[in-house]
Design a protein around this motif. Sequence first.
Motif, PDB file in Angstrom:
ATOM      1  N   GLY A  96      -6.810  10.246  -9.390  1.00 30.49           N
ATOM      2  CA  GLY A  96      -5.548   9.585  -9.331  1.00 30.49           C
ATOM      3  C   GLY A  96      -5.069   9.104  -8.034  1.00 30.49           C
ATOM      4  N   LEU A  97      -4.747   7.607  -7.894  1.00 31.77           N
ATOM      5  CA  LEU A  97      -4.097   7.110  -6.771  1.00 31.77           C
ATOM      6  C   LEU A  97      -2.907   6.448  -7.092  1.00 31.77           C
ATOM      7  CD1 LEU A  97      -7.278   5.491  -5.071  1.00 31.77           C
ATOM      8  CD2 LEU A  97      -5.750   6.928  -3.991  1.00 31.77           C
ATOM      9  N   ALA A  98      -2.000   6.723  -6.030  1.00 30.91           N
ATOM     10  CA  ALA A  98      -0.452   6.102  -6.389  1.00 30.91           C
ATOM     11  C   ALA A  98      -0.675   4.524  -6.343  1.00 30.91           C
ATOM     12  CB  ALA A  98       0.506   6.578  -5.396  1.00 30.91           C
ATOM     13  N   ASN A  99       0.559   4.100  -7.016  1.00 32.90           N
ATOM     14  CA  ASN A  99       1.022   2.518  -7.110  1.00 32.90           C
ATOM     15  C   ASN A  99       2.185   2.470  -6.266  1.00 32.90           C
ATOM     16  OD1 ASN A  99      -1.380   1.316  -8.188  1.00 32.90           O
ATOM     17  ND2 ASN A  99      -0.834   2.065 -10.269  1.00 32.90           N
ATOM     18  N   ILE A 100       2.628   1.294  -5.930  1.00 28.73           N
ATOM     19  CA  ILE A 100       3.634   1.158  -5.240  1.00 28.73           C
ATOM     20  C   ILE A 100       5.225   1.506  -6.374  1.00 28.73           C
ATOM     21  CG2 ILE A 100       3.689   0.053  -3.005  1.00 28.73           C
ATOM     22  CD1 ILE A 100       3.769  -2.445  -4.240  1.00 28.73           C
ATOM     23  N   ASP A 101       4.712   1.218  -7.731  1.00 29.11           N
ATOM     24  CA  ASP A 101       5.837   1.121  -8.678  1.00 29.11           C
ATOM     25  C   ASP A 101       6.069   2.815  -9.055  1.00 29.11           C
ATOM     26  OD1 ASP A 101       3.528   1.914 -10.098  1.00 29.11           O
ATOM     27  OD2 ASP A 101       3.659   0.255 -11.657  1.00 29.11           O
ATOM     28  N   GLY A 102       5.558   3.787  -8.479  1.00 31.72           N
ATOM     29  CA  GLY A 102       5.768   5.076  -8.858  1.00 31.72           C
ATOM     30  C   GLY A 102       4.573   5.648  -9.965  1.00 31.72           C
ATOM     31  N   GLY A 103       3.932   4.668 -10.457  1.00 26.55           N
ATOM     32  CA  GLY A 103       2.731   5.013 -11.372  1.00 26.55           C
ATOM     33  C   GLY A 103       1.296   5.647 -10.499  1.00 26.55           C
ATOM     34  N   VAL A 137       0.831  -1.288  -0.053  1.00 25.19           N
ATOM     35  CA  VAL A 137      -0.150   0.104   0.060  1.00 25.19           C
ATOM     36  C   VAL A 137       0.769   1.260   0.101  1.00 25.19           C
ATOM     37  CG1 VAL A 137      -1.748  -0.994   1.282  1.00 25.19           C
ATOM     38  CG2 VAL A 137      -0.218   0.100   2.444  1.00 25.19           C
ATOM     39  N   VAL A 138       0.210   2.383  -0.516  1.00 22.63           N
ATOM     40  CA  VAL A 138       0.757   3.598  -0.340  1.00 22.63           C
ATOM     41  C   VAL A 138       0.117   4.726   0.354  1.00 22.63           C
ATOM     42  CG1 VAL A 138       1.533   5.731  -1.687  1.00 22.63           C
ATOM     43  CG2 VAL A 138       1.803   3.476  -2.658  1.00 22.63           C
ATOM     44  N   PRO A 139       0.698   5.286   1.671  1.00 27.18           N
ATOM     45  CA  PRO A 139      -0.129   5.913   2.464  1.00 27.18           C
ATOM     46  C   PRO A 139      -0.703   7.383   1.756  1.00 27.18           C
ATOM     47  CG  PRO A 139       2.054   6.029   3.405  1.00 27.18           C
ATOM     48  CD  PRO A 139       2.169   5.111   2.020  1.00 27.18           C
ATOM     49  N   VAL A 140      -1.834   7.785   2.115  1.00 29.90           N
ATOM     50  CA  VAL A 140      -2.515   8.742   1.447  1.00 29.90           C
ATOM     51  C   VAL A 140      -3.095   9.952   2.435  1.00 29.90           C
ATOM     52  CG1 VAL A 140      -4.186   9.749  -0.199  1.00 29.90           C
ATOM     53  CG2 VAL A 140      -2.848   7.612  -0.583  1.00 29.90           C
ATOM     54  N   TYR A 141      -2.205  11.062   2.466  1.00 32.37           N
ATOM     55  CA  TYR A 141      -2.794  11.881   3.683  1.00 32.37           C
ATOM     56  C   TYR A 141      -3.690  13.163   3.269  1.00 32.37           C
ATOM     57  CZ  TYR A 141       1.384   9.623   5.677  1.00 32.37           C
ATOM     58  OH  TYR A 141       2.116   8.556   6.350  1.00 32.37           O
ATOM     59  N   ALA A 142      -3.689  13.185   1.969  1.00 26.69           N
ATOM     60  CA  ALA A 142      -4.606  14.556   1.509  1.00 26.69           C
ATOM     61  C   ALA A 142      -5.158  14.251   0.169  1.00 26.69           C
ATOM     62  CB  ALA A 142      -3.597  15.639   1.630  1.00 26.69           C
ATOM     63  N   ARG A 143      -6.170  15.326  -0.082  1.00 24.58           N
ATOM     64  CA  ARG A 143      -6.701  15.365  -1.502  1.00 24.58           C
ATOM     65  C   ARG A 143      -5.894  16.418  -1.984  1.00 24.58           C
ATOM     66  NH1 ARG A 143     -11.891  16.288   1.472  1.00 24.58           N
ATOM     67  NH2 ARG A 143     -13.382  14.559   0.939  1.00 24.58           N
ATOM     68  N   MET A 144      -5.623  16.367  -3.457  1.00 27.70           N
ATOM     69  CA  MET A 144      -4.701  17.445  -4.013  1.00 27.70           C
ATOM     70  C   MET A 144      -5.715  17.761  -5.129  1.00 27.70           C
ATOM     71  SD  MET A 144      -1.815  19.001  -3.929  1.00 27.70           S
ATOM     72  CE  MET A 144      -0.349  18.197  -3.504  1.00 27.70           C
ATOM     73  N   THR A 145      -6.181  18.871  -5.365  1.00 28.75           N
ATOM     74  CA  THR A 145      -7.005  19.379  -6.235  1.00 28.75           C
ATOM     75  C   THR A 145      -6.302  20.071  -7.452  1.00 28.75           C
ATOM     76  OG1 THR A 145      -7.742  21.327  -5.275  1.00 28.75           O
ATOM     77  CG2 THR A 145      -9.241  19.466  -4.838  1.00 28.75           C
ATOM     78  N   PRO A 168       5.018   6.001 -14.249  1.00 27.23           N
ATOM     79  CA  PRO A 168       6.071   6.967 -13.485  1.00 27.23           C
ATOM     80  C   PRO A 168       6.927   7.350 -14.430  1.00 27.23           C
ATOM     81  CG  PRO A 168       6.211   4.260 -13.360  1.00 27.23           C
ATOM     82  CD  PRO A 168       5.195   4.547 -14.320  1.00 27.23           C
ATOM     83  N   ASN A 169       7.777   8.354 -14.089  1.00 27.09           N
ATOM     84  CA  ASN A 169       8.743   8.882 -14.970  1.00 27.09           C
ATOM     85  C   ASN A 169       9.709   7.863 -15.479  1.00 27.09           C
ATOM     86  OD1 ASN A 169       8.250  11.753 -14.779  1.00 27.09           O
ATOM     87  ND2 ASN A 169       8.751  11.621 -12.681  1.00 27.09           N
TER      88      ASN A 169
END
Length: 446
Positions: free
Chosen positions: A219-226, A72-80, A194-195
């Motif tokens: 958009g929600l992050a994956n562990i591979d940077g994407g 999992v990747v922790p998510v602390y906030a919404r970014m609009t 990812p880049n």
Amino acid sequence: MKNITIVGGGLVGSLLAVFLAKRGHKVNVYERRPDPRKTDVYAGRSINLVVSHRGWTALRAAGVDKEVERIVVPVYARMTHDRDGKLTRLPYSIDERAIHSVSRGELNKLLLSEAEKMPNVALHFGHRCTGVHLDTATCSFHDELEGDDVAVPADLVFGADGAPSAVRAEMARGRFNFSQEFIEHDYKEIAFPPNPDGTPRMDPNCLHIWPRRYFMLMGLANIDGGFTGTLFMPHAGEYSFDRIADEKDLMRFFQEHFKDAIPMLPDLAEQYFRNPQSNLAIIRCSPWTHKDKVALVGDAAHAIVPFYGEGMNAGYEDCKVLNDLLNAYGDDDWGTVLDAYGKARKPNGDAIADLSLRNFVEMRDLVADPRFILRKKIEGRLQHLHPDKWLPLYSQVKFTDIPYVEALREGQRHDRIMEQVLAMPGIAEKWESEEVEKKAMELMEG
Ligand SMILES: Cc1cc2nc3c(=O)[nH]c(=O)nc-3n(C[C@H](O)[C@H](O)[C@H](O)COP(=O)(O)OP(=O)(O)OC[C@H]3O[C@@H](n4cnc5c(N)ncnc54)[C@H](O)[C@@H]3O)c2cc1C
């Protein structure tokens, strides 16, 4: 110990198998699709999910939380993201608490492997349930590979076969209440790679939203940077999937509404036209159980729209509640356990369905609305000053076990209070004043 059939080896069926096997029952899971660990059944429809408090509570009770933490990747906030690409960060809580992003496919694979580690669990892939004899807990399956039809008797059947549940369809032949409501929005997955050096293209610890009133991109992050992106939009009408017929339409649409996302989506057109467009529906039904023989869990019992990110979490809570009831009543009195399960969970299934529709409006329109942002700031301050008295609705749903029914009721009370607070003259300037705090707390206690 019972011989239990679980129909559906998705997110909830696989966790339920772990719970029941740990209690010593013999569990057979029958899943329509091939084994996702061997075939890419999730391609183009993986969709990232958010695991929150209720989900973690259940995963911990089943003893699989440590394994899940690794993916999992922790998510602390919404970014609009506004139309000009301007970013605004809105934390989910005042004390930096996180929800966690996870790939649906990876989570499903992990839980299937955890279930399979147990000697009393057998997984049968490529088996589609075609019917259930409810009184004898006997399921019929069509073996998609061999083409055979098999009848499987058991002591109990759990329908964990998602929104289109075959088990529920069988229950619906009798005295059964059912409603299905499609919303006008469909969704489509669009992945942000990812880049080239593997680093993420956006802050991975935020849920990114491009709210545009009639539609939104997330958009929600994956562990591979994407990131796994999801476009939610009406299926027909002025702004809709129907209006995007070719690459030119698509690029015009993205240029106008999601300009800053374009450089992060090098294969946007290819993905857009390849990935399926799926619909969203709310399913309510009752009863969720049949005697001491059959019960529905997860989306089979309560399919909801995904805007609170709670569908799976609610399904995991179903499993945890069942396990708690088995702890209370023992593993032999299934009539009492299933009856108590249905009574405890059905009102909460309805409440999370309502809450999810409510959050749809919030995400789509309100996140971009200055009044909404002001309300969040005032609520954050009230929570900071009176943590025992003011817990915002979002925190109740995502960071506690407070039953959804109670959270909904409390949220409606907060709405009434905040309406009066936001109507105070000059509120935008004095929101941090003692006067505002006093007024809100008086209304809260009144
Ligand atoms: C876009 C989107 C985003 C979401 N985001 C979140 C989120 O952030 N957080 C969250 O908690 N929830 C989220 N959800 C909801 C979540 O995906 C569901 O609540 C969850 O998948 C329900 O799990 P389930 O096991 O009950 O059903 P499913 O995941 O649908 O699994 C059911 C399984 O049963 C199998 N099956 C179906 N019919 C049969 C049959 N006849 N015979 C045998 N097998 C059968 C299917 O192949 C499938 O594997 C989201 C949903 C969507 C659509």
